[in-house]
Every structure is written in C-alpha cells, then in structure tokens.
Design a protein around this motif. Structure first.
Motif, PDB file in Angstrom:
ATOM      1  N   GLN A  27       0.835  -1.200   0.000  1.00  0.00           N
ATOM      2  CA  GLN A  27       0.000   0.000   0.000  1.00  0.00           C
ATOM      3  C   GLN A  27       0.871   1.252   0.000  1.00  0.00           C
ATOM      4  O   GLN A  27       1.775   1.380   0.801  1.00  0.00           O
ATOM      5  CB  GLN A  27      -0.894  -0.020   1.242  1.00  0.00           C
ATOM      6  N   THR A  28       0.606   2.192  -0.925  1.00  0.00           N
ATOM      7  CA  THR A  28       1.323   3.462  -0.954  1.00  0.00           C
ATOM      8  C   THR A  28       0.449   4.535  -0.336  1.00  0.00           C
ATOM      9  O   THR A  28      -0.710   4.674  -0.702  1.00  0.00           O
ATOM     10  CB  THR A  28       1.654   3.843  -2.410  1.00  0.00           C
ATOM     11  N   LYS A  29       1.019   5.257   0.619  1.00  0.00           N
ATOM     12  CA  LYS A  29       0.261   6.354   1.248  1.00  0.00           C
ATOM     13  C   LYS A  29       0.322   7.583   0.346  1.00  0.00           C
ATOM     14  O   LYS A  29       1.373   7.872  -0.225  1.00  0.00           O
ATOM     15  CB  LYS A  29       0.886   6.706   2.597  1.00  0.00           C
ATOM     16  N   PRO A  30      -0.772   8.329   0.242  1.00  0.00           N
ATOM     17  CA  PRO A  30      -0.721   9.540  -0.604  1.00  0.00           C
ATOM     18  C   PRO A  30       0.197  10.593   0.010  1.00  0.00           C
ATOM     19  O   PRO A  30       0.363  10.647   1.238  1.00  0.00           O
ATOM     20  CB  PRO A  30      -2.167  10.016  -0.635  1.00  0.00           C
ATOM     21  N   VAL A  31       0.791  11.405  -0.833  1.00  0.00           N
ATOM     22  CA  VAL A  31       1.677  12.473  -0.366  1.00  0.00           C
ATOM     23  C   VAL A  31       0.880  13.774  -0.303  1.00  0.00           C
ATOM     24  O   VAL A  31       0.162  14.102  -1.245  1.00  0.00           O
ATOM     25  CB  VAL A  31       2.868  12.648  -1.335  1.00  0.00           C
ATOM     26  N   ALA A  32       0.993  14.487   0.821  1.00  0.00           N
ATOM     27  CA  ALA A  32       0.361  15.817   0.926  1.00  0.00           C
ATOM     28  C   ALA A  32       1.337  16.818   0.311  1.00  0.00           C
ATOM     29  O   ALA A  32       2.248  17.318   0.975  1.00  0.00           O
ATOM     30  CB  ALA A  32       0.086  16.148   2.390  1.00  0.00           C
ATOM     31  N   TRP A  33       1.162  17.082  -0.985  1.00  0.00           N
ATOM     32  CA  TRP A  33       2.186  17.818  -1.725  1.00  0.00           C
ATOM     33  C   TRP A  33       2.384  19.243  -1.234  1.00  0.00           C
ATOM     34  O   TRP A  33       3.505  19.743  -1.194  1.00  0.00           O
ATOM     35  CB  TRP A  33       1.899  17.788  -3.236  1.00  0.00           C
ATOM     36  N   ASP A  34       1.283  19.920  -0.853  1.00  0.00           N
ATOM     37  CA  ASP A  34       1.428  21.317  -0.383  1.00  0.00           C
ATOM     38  C   ASP A  34       2.240  21.371   0.906  1.00  0.00           C
ATOM     39  O   ASP A  34       3.109  22.219   1.078  1.00  0.00           O
ATOM     40  CB  ASP A  34       0.055  21.955  -0.160  1.00  0.00           C
ATOM     41  N   ARG A  67       8.449   7.911   3.060  1.00  0.00           N
ATOM     42  CA  ARG A  67       7.244   8.158   3.862  1.00  0.00           C
ATOM     43  C   ARG A  67       6.004   7.534   3.223  1.00  0.00           C
ATOM     44  O   ARG A  67       5.121   7.051   3.919  1.00  0.00           O
ATOM     45  CB  ARG A  67       7.011   9.668   3.996  1.00  0.00           C
ATOM     46  N   SER A  68       5.930   7.628   1.894  1.00  0.00           N
ATOM     47  CA  SER A  68       4.704   7.159   1.237  1.00  0.00           C
ATOM     48  C   SER A  68       4.723   5.649   1.005  1.00  0.00           C
ATOM     49  O   SER A  68       3.725   5.077   0.594  1.00  0.00           O
ATOM     50  CB  SER A  68       4.498   7.891  -0.083  1.00  0.00           C
ATOM     51  N   GLY A  69       5.865   5.047   1.271  1.00  0.00           N
ATOM     52  CA  GLY A  69       5.943   3.590   1.159  1.00  0.00           C
ATOM     53  C   GLY A  69       5.890   3.078  -0.272  1.00  0.00           C
ATOM     54  O   GLY A  69       5.410   1.970  -0.528  1.00  0.00           O
ATOM     55  N   VAL A  70       6.380   3.887  -1.213  1.00  0.00           N
ATOM     56  CA  VAL A  70       6.461   3.417  -2.603  1.00  0.00           C
ATOM     57  C   VAL A  70       7.335   2.162  -2.629  1.00  0.00           C
ATOM     58  O   VAL A  70       8.440   2.177  -2.087  1.00  0.00           O
ATOM     59  CB  VAL A  70       7.092   4.510  -3.511  1.00  0.00           C
ATOM     60  N   PRO A  71       6.842   1.075  -3.209  1.00  0.00           N
ATOM     61  CA  PRO A  71       7.662  -0.147  -3.250  1.00  0.00           C
ATOM     62  C   PRO A  71       8.957   0.113  -4.005  1.00  0.00           C
ATOM     63  O   PRO A  71       8.941   0.723  -5.066  1.00  0.00           O
ATOM     64  CB  PRO A  71       6.787  -1.141  -4.018  1.00  0.00           C
ATOM     65  N   ARG A  72      10.061  -0.324  -3.418  1.00  0.00           N
ATOM     66  CA  ARG A  72      11.364   0.020  -4.008  1.00  0.00           C
ATOM     67  C   ARG A  72      12.092  -1.236  -4.471  1.00  0.00           C
ATOM     68  O   ARG A  72      12.403  -2.101  -3.663  1.00  0.00           O
ATOM     69  CB  ARG A  72      12.224   0.770  -2.998  1.00  0.00           C
ATOM     70  N   THR A  73      12.371  -1.272  -5.770  1.00  0.00           N
ATOM     71  CA  THR A  73      13.206  -2.357  -6.285  1.00  0.00           C
ATOM     72  C   THR A  73      14.663  -1.930  -6.295  1.00  0.00           C
ATOM     73  O   THR A  73      15.558  -2.738  -6.467  1.00  0.00           O
ATOM     74  CB  THR A  73      12.794  -2.709  -7.729  1.00  0.00           C
TER      75      THR A  73
END
Ligand SMILES: [Zn+2]
Length: 468
Positions: free
Chosen positions: A24-31, A156-162
């Motif tokens: 699961q990727t958490k959304p980033v609060a861009w502002d 922070r957002s937990g983007v899966p990293r290869t």
C-alpha cells in the motif's frame, strides 16, 4: 515496458523475499511537503559553504540531521582526507535489491558572493517576492534539497522500491572537485551497485512561462587547459632584441586564434538538434534535422555556428584567456606565458589534439604545459530505464514538451562517477527561465522561486517512482 497484472506479481513475490510490489502506498500531501522543503532549503542556504574555504562539514551535519530524523542511514565521510571542516555526505534508502541503485548527487559548496552586489544578504535564506534567496539556490543546493525531499517522500509514502536510492553531498565541486574525487577513490564499495546517477549538468528550457523542452545532460566537454611559455633574455626596452619572448608568444597566439578546429557531431548533440528542429520554421528546421549535412553548406554552417552554445557543442574550442609578459613597460622580460582554455568533445584524444596545436603554432620555442588533465570522457547512453522514467515524468507535466540532450560545455563531477561505469545524467528538476540562470548562477541575487521547490520535489519523486 510490459505491464504485468498485479495478481501475477503478488504470486511471483510469494516465491521471493522481496517487498511485494503491491504494498500500500500512502498519498503524499504535496502542499505540506512543498512548504517543509522550502523551509529546509532556506535553512540550508544559511549555511555558508563558500569555497574557498568550503566548510561543507556544517552542511553535511545539517543534512545528516534530517536523514537521521527520517530513519535513513547516513554517514559523514572523508573528513581527514578533505581537510579542516570539510566532508562528504553519504546516505542510502534501501530497496528490495531486485534492481541496481540510483544515486542522487549534489555539491554542498558554493562560489563566493559579493554582498555589496546583492540586493539581499546572500546567506539570509530569505523568502521574499515569491523566491528563496541565497548563494547556491540554483547551483546547486536547491537541487540537493529537491533530491533529499523526493527520497524522503518515497520512504514516507511507502512506494515499493526495487532499487536502493543513494544520496551524496560532495565537497569542493566549484574549485578542484576533490570531494567527488576522494569519494570515488575511497568508496567504490558504496557505489558498486549504482547503475544510474543524477546530478547537475543540464537545464530545462522555459520561455514566456512555457516549457520548451526538458533537458537531460548526457555528455560534457573535457577541460584541457594549457600554458604556453616562451623563454627569452631580459634586457632594456629601449633597445629591441631578437631574444624578446613576447612577440614570439604573440605570433603563436595569433596562429591559434586563427585556427578553426574541425566540426564533429557526437550522438547526443545530433539528437539535440533533431529534437529542437521542430521549434524552427524552414529552412532552419531542415538544417537542424540533419546537422551533419547542414555543416557542409556554407550558409547553413554560418547560421548554426553563430550560436556560441551550438558552436561549442560541435567542436573542440580554444579561448585565449591569460597573458603575462613584463610588469614594467621598459623591461624586456625573460619569459612570457599565456594560458588557453581548451575544451574537447567527449570522444577526442587529448594527446592528438595537443600535437595538432603544436603543428598549428609551428615554433619549437613555444613550450606547452598541461594545467588541467581531462577527466574521463562522458557520453551516457539514452535508451535506459532512468531516461525513460524522466521522459514519462516530463510528459505527465507537459504533454507538448519533449526531452532532449544538450551538451554541457562547462565541467561537472559527472565524469568522476562515470569512471566507475555508472550511467550519469545531468538533470535539474526545476523550471527556471534562462535570464534567471544567467544572472544568478555564479552571479548576483541567486534565487529559486518558491513554486519551483515543490515542483522539483514532485518531479524527482515521480522519476524515482517510475524508475523502480
Ligand atoms: Zn554546480
């Protein structure tokens, strides 16, 4: 790219120890992230790393503090080798190891600023009129913070990293590049799994608020500075002699100034001209679309070479810059010297070029000394995962713009890393109009727009995500 159904991926990953790509990727609060990044950049600009003396240790400690808080392993390195108050910074955010790492590299030092020529204190990090002001905002602390915050956002957002993401801050890029050189020679182990590297070396082209193209620097000229020396016999200026070294040196310099270096189209430059051809009407469009052919036509050649950048992309260049004879008008000096700024195309042989230069001068009394040996040639491949990730992220932002590959005519730390076989690109994540780069970079009132900070973090985040 072949798209694999998610269900298949999950099944595949049950068989391995890697983090499942479906995590699961958490959304980033861009502002919020943009505001946080702006504050961090302002703080970073307040650390005075003017080189000389550099004092990059303070910058490394500042960056390490942020990385520590985020739980990203970071080390301050090479303090003994680089001298008092100097250091390199190294950090690594781990992926699952399925693919090789991407390194984000910036230099922590800045060139000197003359406060009296600025409209604001160059180390204030002030936010004013929509900009963050300070020496290094463009070159290149702004990029360093965009790289840092993109990496942090990925974590922070937990983007899966290869791929692991490596973050490096170097000392001394602006003077003698000892930071990059020491890092590469002392820590090849830390870089051995690095496939790609992003640092400075190209600027996106923006005109009237619109992106004309995004730029990825794949090649750079090689600095090959020479000193010419002629020895003579010192005597009184009132009685001219044949042993005066000055006229002999001047004759040599005149021949060099009249020498036209051959034109030569390298692959990245050929692509650059083909890419930008669409921006011009005929007949210019046709000329740029096939620059090799155009250079054989006198009229087309004259038009192409009238651009000082394009001229430098297409040949080895020589600028006569330094000159020294007598410091007294009535004294014939014992020696006369001249320094020339030679920049070679990446695929040229320096020794062969020097031999040609000696033939051009045709006077064995003129001695050549190499002041700066050329670095490793840099011409990186284009058909790579990272290049395609940049294209995709660029296209997300500006569907009508394209990604192209201008040559860097000045020098960066890229060749130092290229030596290890790493594919290195010059990439700026910002949209900065040319006049602002021209004025601010190594000039006065250097500043980066507040909007650019968030834009750059998001751009790099997408590139890192797409390159996984
Ligand atoms: Zn720089």
């Amino acid at each position: 790219m072949i798209r694999i159904p998610r269900a298949l991926l999950v099944t595949a990953c049950l068989l391995c120890s890697f983090t499942p790509l479906s995590a699961q990727t958490k959304p980033v609060a861009w502002d919020t992230l943009a505001r946080e990044s702006q504050t961090i950049l302002a703080d970073y600009l307040r650390i005075n790393t003017t080189n000389p003396p550099g004092n990059e240790f303070l910058a490394a400690r500042f960056l390490k503090g942020i990385l520590d808080r985020e739980g990203i392993e970071a080390q301050i390195l090479d303090t003994a080798e680089l001298g008092p108050n100097r250091a390199n910074l190294y950090a690594r955010l781990r992926g699952n190891g399925a693919k090789r790492a991407i390194a984000l590299v910036h230099h922590m030092d800045v060139v000197p600023a003359t406060p009296s020529s600025w409209s604001i204190d160059p180390f204030s990090g002030a936010m004013k009129d929509g900009y963050i002001w300070g020496r290094g905002a463009i070159d290149m602390k702004g990029t360093g913070i965009a790289q840092l915050m993109a990496m942090i956002a990925i974590k922070r957002s937990g983007v899966p990293r290869t791929r692991d993401i490596v973050y490096i801050g170097n000392s001394d890029e602006e003077l003698t590049s000892t930071g990059g050189l020491v890092f590469v020679s002392r820590h090849p182990d830390l870089l051995k799994d690095v496939e790609y590297l992003l640092t400075e070396g190209a600027d996106n082209r923006v005109e009237n608020g619109k992106v004309v193209y995004f730029a990825v620097g794949v090649a750079e000229k090689r600095t090959f500075w020479q000193r010419l020396t002629v020895n003579g016999v010192p005597s009184h200026g009132s009685r001219p002699t044949k042993e005066n070294p000055v006229p002999r040196l001047v004759a040599a310099l005149y021949k060099i100034s009249q020498y036209e270096t051959p034109l030569h189209v390298t692959p990245g430059v050929d692509k650059f001209f083909r890419d930008i051809a669409r921006l011009y009407p005929e007949p210019q469009r046709g000329r740029l679309a096939n620059v090799t052919a155009a250079l054989n036509d006198p009229q087309s050649r004259e038009w192409i070479l009238s651009d000082v950048w394009w001229n430098a992309f297409l040949r080895n260049t020589i600028s006569l810059t330094g000159l020294a004879g007598s410091n007294k008008t009535n004294v014939i000096p014992g020696v006369a010297t001249a320094d020339i700024d030679v920049r070679l195309l990446p695929d040229q042989d320096p020794a062969a070029f020097l031999e040609t230069l000696k033939v051009v001068v045709g006077d064995t009394a003129v001695h050549f000394t190499t002041l700066l040996q050329p670095k490793t040639p840099l011409e990186s491949p284009i058909n790579t995962d990272l290049f395609h990730a940049i294209e995709r992220a660029a296209h997300d932002r500006e569907p009508s713009a394209f990604v192209t590959t201008p040559m860097e005519t000045a020098a960066t730390d890229r060749p130092t890393y290229r030596r290890l076989g790493i594919t290195t690109y010059g990439f700026s994540p910002f949209l900065i109009p040319r006049p602002e780069i021209q004025r601010g970079m190594h000039g006065n009132d250097e500043r980066l727009s507040v909007d650019n900070v968030g834009y750059g973090v998001h751009f790099l985040y997408d590139i890192l995500r797409y390159a996984q």
